[in-house]
Motif scaffolding. Structure first.
Motif, PDB file in Angstrom:
ATOM      1  N   GLY A 117       0.924  -1.239   0.000  1.00  0.00           N
ATOM      2  CA  GLY A 117      -0.140   0.023   0.188  1.00  0.00           C
ATOM      3  C   GLY A 117       0.634   1.265   0.094  1.00  0.00           C
ATOM      4  N   GLY A 118       2.129   1.217   0.425  1.00  0.00           N
ATOM      5  CA  GLY A 118       3.093   2.401   0.262  1.00  0.00           C
ATOM      6  C   GLY A 118       2.926   3.122   1.633  1.00  0.00           C
ATOM      7  N   ARG A 119       2.158   2.976   2.591  1.00  0.00           N
ATOM      8  CA  ARG A 119       2.189   3.763   4.060  1.00  0.00           C
ATOM      9  C   ARG A 119       3.502   3.656   4.637  1.00  0.00           C
ATOM     10  N   THR A 120       3.949   4.716   5.006  1.00  0.00           N
ATOM     11  CA  THR A 120       5.313   4.818   5.619  1.00  0.00           C
ATOM     12  C   THR A 120       5.304   5.409   6.989  1.00  0.00           C
ATOM     13  N   TYR A 121       6.238   4.997   7.729  1.00  0.00           N
ATOM     14  CA  TYR A 121       6.512   5.304   9.283  1.00  0.00           C
ATOM     15  C   TYR A 121       7.906   5.885   9.178  1.00  0.00           C
ATOM     16  N   TYR A 122       8.150   7.022  10.118  1.00  0.00           N
ATOM     17  CA  TYR A 122       9.464   7.295  10.367  1.00  0.00           C
ATOM     18  C   TYR A 122       9.569   7.828  11.814  1.00  0.00           C
ATOM     19  N   SER A 141      10.979   4.956   0.099  1.00  0.00           N
ATOM     20  CA  SER A 141      10.145   4.471  -1.114  1.00  0.00           C
ATOM     21  C   SER A 141      10.507   2.926  -1.636  1.00  0.00           C
ATOM     22  N   VAL A 142       9.608   2.459  -2.359  1.00  0.00           N
ATOM     23  CA  VAL A 142       9.897   1.057  -2.934  1.00  0.00           C
ATOM     24  C   VAL A 142       9.418   0.883  -4.616  1.00  0.00           C
ATOM     25  N   ASP A 143      10.170   0.180  -5.035  1.00  0.00           N
ATOM     26  CA  ASP A 143       9.842  -0.034  -6.527  1.00  0.00           C
ATOM     27  C   ASP A 143       9.882  -1.596  -6.580  1.00  0.00           C
ATOM     28  N   ASN A 144       8.335  -1.841  -6.558  1.00  0.00           N
ATOM     29  CA  ASN A 144       8.192  -3.501  -6.439  1.00  0.00           C
ATOM     30  C   ASN A 144       8.488  -3.960  -7.957  1.00  0.00           C
ATOM     31  N   ALA A 145       8.506  -3.437  -8.808  1.00  0.00           N
ATOM     32  CA  ALA A 145       8.966  -3.866 -10.202  1.00  0.00           C
ATOM     33  C   ALA A 145      10.298  -4.124 -10.298  1.00  0.00           C
ATOM     34  N   LYS A 146      11.014  -3.545  -9.662  1.00  0.00           N
ATOM     35  CA  LYS A 146      12.456  -3.747  -9.677  1.00  0.00           C
ATOM     36  C   LYS A 146      13.057  -4.533  -8.456  1.00  0.00           C
ATOM     37  N   ASN A 147      12.256  -4.758  -7.346  1.00  0.00           N
ATOM     38  CA  ASN A 147      12.480  -5.297  -6.076  1.00  0.00           C
ATOM     39  C   ASN A 147      13.477  -4.376  -5.128  1.00  0.00           C
ATOM     40  N   MET A 148      13.428  -3.212  -5.478  1.00  0.00           N
ATOM     41  CA  MET A 148      14.186  -2.304  -4.752  1.00  0.00           C
ATOM     42  C   MET A 148      13.602  -1.394  -3.785  1.00  0.00           C
ATOM     43  N   LEU A 149      14.362  -1.149  -2.841  1.00  0.00           N
ATOM     44  CA  LEU A 149      13.981  -0.103  -1.523  1.00  0.00           C
ATOM     45  C   LEU A 149      14.738   1.005  -1.534  1.00  0.00           C
ATOM     46  N   TYR A 150      14.241   2.071  -1.193  1.00  0.00           N
ATOM     47  CA  TYR A 150      15.378   3.261  -1.420  1.00  0.00           C
ATOM     48  C   TYR A 150      14.998   4.074  -0.068  1.00  0.00           C
ATOM     49  N   LEU A 151      15.992   4.803   0.347  1.00  0.00           N
ATOM     50  CA  LEU A 151      15.976   5.805   1.406  1.00  0.00           C
ATOM     51  C   LEU A 151      16.700   7.290   0.834  1.00  0.00           C
ATOM     52  N   GLN A 152      15.853   8.177   0.621  1.00  0.00           N
ATOM     53  CA  GLN A 152      16.290   9.493   0.244  1.00  0.00           C
ATOM     54  C   GLN A 152      16.662  10.361   1.365  1.00  0.00           C
ATOM     55  N   MET A 153      17.907  10.560   1.615  1.00  0.00           N
ATOM     56  CA  MET A 153      18.301  11.531   2.843  1.00  0.00           C
ATOM     57  C   MET A 153      18.577  12.796   2.594  1.00  0.00           C
ATOM     58  N   ASN A 154      17.966  13.858   3.171  1.00  0.00           N
ATOM     59  CA  ASN A 154      18.316  15.263   2.754  1.00  0.00           C
ATOM     60  C   ASN A 154      18.737  16.141   4.187  1.00  0.00           C
ATOM     61  N   SER A 155      19.211  17.096   4.091  1.00  0.00           N
ATOM     62  CA  SER A 155      19.577  17.900   5.059  1.00  0.00           C
ATOM     63  C   SER A 155      20.183  17.048   6.403  1.00  0.00           C
ATOM     64  N   LEU A 156      21.304  16.392   5.845  1.00  0.00           N
ATOM     65  CA  LEU A 156      21.860  15.397   6.775  1.00  0.00           C
ATOM     66  C   LEU A 156      22.797  15.943   7.845  1.00  0.00           C
ATOM     67  N   GLN A 157      22.867  15.682   9.105  1.00  0.00           N
ATOM     68  CA  GLN A 157      23.505  16.084  10.157  1.00  0.00           C
ATOM     69  C   GLN A 157      24.369  15.075  10.585  1.00  0.00           C
ATOM     70  N   PRO A 158      25.453  15.649  11.336  1.00  0.00           N
ATOM     71  CA  PRO A 158      26.674  14.630  11.746  1.00  0.00           C
ATOM     72  C   PRO A 158      25.983  13.536  12.768  1.00  0.00           C
ATOM     73  N   GLY A 174       8.939  -7.679   7.587  1.00  0.00           N
ATOM     74  CA  GLY A 174       8.443  -7.144   8.928  1.00  0.00           C
ATOM     75  C   GLY A 174       6.977  -7.632   9.039  1.00  0.00           C
ATOM     76  N   THR A 175       6.577  -7.774  10.484  1.00  0.00           N
ATOM     77  CA  THR A 175       5.151  -8.361  10.500  1.00  0.00           C
ATOM     78  C   THR A 175       4.313  -7.022  10.029  1.00  0.00           C
ATOM     79  N   GLY A 176       4.771  -5.964  10.059  1.00  0.00           N
ATOM     80  CA  GLY A 176       3.826  -4.950   9.835  1.00  0.00           C
ATOM     81  C   GLY A 176       3.106  -4.587  10.907  1.00  0.00           C
ATOM     82  N   ASP A 177       3.171  -4.811  12.092  1.00  0.00           N
ATOM     83  CA  ASP A 177       2.496  -4.445  13.433  1.00  0.00           C
ATOM     84  C   ASP A 177       3.085  -2.888  13.573  1.00  0.00           C
TER      85      ASP A 177
END
Length: 126
Positions: free
Chosen positions: A55-60, A71-88, A100-103
């Motif tokens: 379903g694409g629901r996300t948690y942070y 994000s996820v691309d199921n057609a490519k079996n890929m998971l991504y994490l875009q990280m902006n404003s990175l800090q030390p 994951g169980t999805g709980d």
């Protein structure tokens, strides 16, 4: 046995961006729930972001809300994490997790996931 391989880590200056990728050996859609975790030296592994692959629901984690996007691309079996404003304080080894169980109560906790990648290092300098 699902195999996960992360890539995209590196060294950046504070305020910079990185995009992490994770390729799965099996269908990400069938994984139901996938996530990114990180672990800094001397600290416990912490959940950063999770996504329901159907379903694409996300948690942070509160520490990354508004800066990181999973994000996820199921057609490519890929998971991504875009990280902006990175800090030390974002410096850590980042891990991809699947199965994951999805709980929602445990979606950002390590024991909730069955499969793990080897990790990719992210280093942010001030």
């Amino acid at each position: 046995q699902v195999q996960l391989v992360e890539s995209g880590g590196g060294s950046v200056q504070s305020g910079g961006s990185l995009r992490l990728s994770c390729v799965a050996s099996e269908s990400t859609y069938r994984s139901y729930c996938m996530a990114w975790f990180r672990q800094a030296p001397g600290k416990e592994r912490e959940g950063v972001a999770a996504i329901y692959t159907g379903g694409g629901r996300t948690y942070y984690a509160d520490s990354v809300k508004g800066r990181f996007t999973v994000s996820v691309d199921n057609a490519k079996n890929m998971l991504y994490l875009q990280m902006n404003s990175l800090q030390p304080e974002d410096t850590a080894m980042y891990y991809c997790a699947a199965g994951g169980t999805g709980d929602t109560a445990t979606i950002l906790t390590a024991p909730d996931y069955n499969y793990w990648g080897q990790g990719t290092q992210v280093t942010v300098s001030s």
